[in-house]
Design a protein around this motif. Structure first.
Motif, PDB file in Angstrom:
ATOM      1  N   CYS A  73      42.423  66.491  41.209  1.00  0.00           N
ATOM      2  CA  CYS A  73      42.165  65.651  41.936  1.00  0.00           C
ATOM      3  C   CYS A  73      42.651  64.624  42.946  1.00  0.00           C
ATOM      4  O   CYS A  73      42.553  64.575  43.697  1.00  0.00           O
ATOM      5  N   CYS A 110      41.509  61.390  48.265  1.00  0.00           N
ATOM      6  CA  CYS A 110      42.347  62.630  47.984  1.00  0.00           C
ATOM      7  C   CYS A 110      41.922  63.837  48.916  1.00  0.00           C
ATOM      8  O   CYS A 110      40.812  63.501  49.203  1.00  0.00           O
ATOM      9  N   MET A 112      39.636  66.253  47.730  1.00  0.00           N
ATOM     10  CA  MET A 112      38.631  66.476  48.218  1.00  0.00           C
ATOM     11  C   MET A 112      37.577  65.154  48.773  1.00  0.00           C
ATOM     12  O   MET A 112      36.284  65.633  47.796  1.00  0.00           O
ATOM     13  N   MET A 114      37.085  62.266  46.944  1.00  0.00           N
ATOM     14  CA  MET A 114      36.527  61.803  46.289  1.00  0.00           C
ATOM     15  C   MET A 114      36.909  60.382  46.083  1.00  0.00           C
ATOM     16  O   MET A 114      35.803  59.433  45.571  1.00  0.00           O
TER      17      MET A 114
HETATM   18 CU   LIG Z   1      39.720  64.388  44.102  1.00  0.00          CU
END
Ligand SMILES: [Cu+2]
Length: 122
Positions: A73, A110, A112, A114
């Motif tokens: 991640c 990050c 993604m 998140m």
């Molecule tokens: Cu992430």
């Protein structure tokens, strides 16, 4: 016995007060200016620490990321506003240069989207 209870209660209140009102160094830090450059270290471990880095406008800046978190991640860090997308190696310093010519608040995330961190230029 009673005095012990009082001490425990006072300590608990002090801790709660510190938690809510105290200055956590986890939260924000000012980059260190050395000559005509500034540098701030960011540890990546279940998020970004410190979460917010304050940079001085007009002074070339280096953010030094060090990723301890093995999860995929946090492998990539993305600064949308600066068009930067970099991979962070494990337990190694990764320097990302930031253009500080324009004041403002810039978030990064990050790969993604998140986990989030913020760069404040002023
Ligand atoms: Cu992430």
């Amino acid at each position: 016995m009673q005095i012990l209870v009082v001490i425990v209660v006072v300590a608990a209140i002090a801790f709660i007060a510190w938690w809510f009102f105290g200055k956590h160094d986890q939260g924000q830090s000012q980059a260190q200016v050395k000559g005509n450059s500034q540098e701030a270290r960011i540890t990546v471990n279940g998020g970004y620490s410190p979460e917010t880095v304050v940079l001085k406008q007009g002074v070339p800046a280096k953010l030094v990321f060090n990723r301890l978190d093995k999860s995929n991640c946090l492998k990539e860090v993305v600064f949308k506003d600066f068009g930067i997308s970099e991979e962070l190696p494990i337990k190694q310093d990764k320097v990302i240069e930031i253009d500080t010519s324009k004041a403002g608040e810039y978030t990064y995330a990050c790969g993604m989207d998140m986990f989030h961190g913020k760069v404040v230029i002023k």
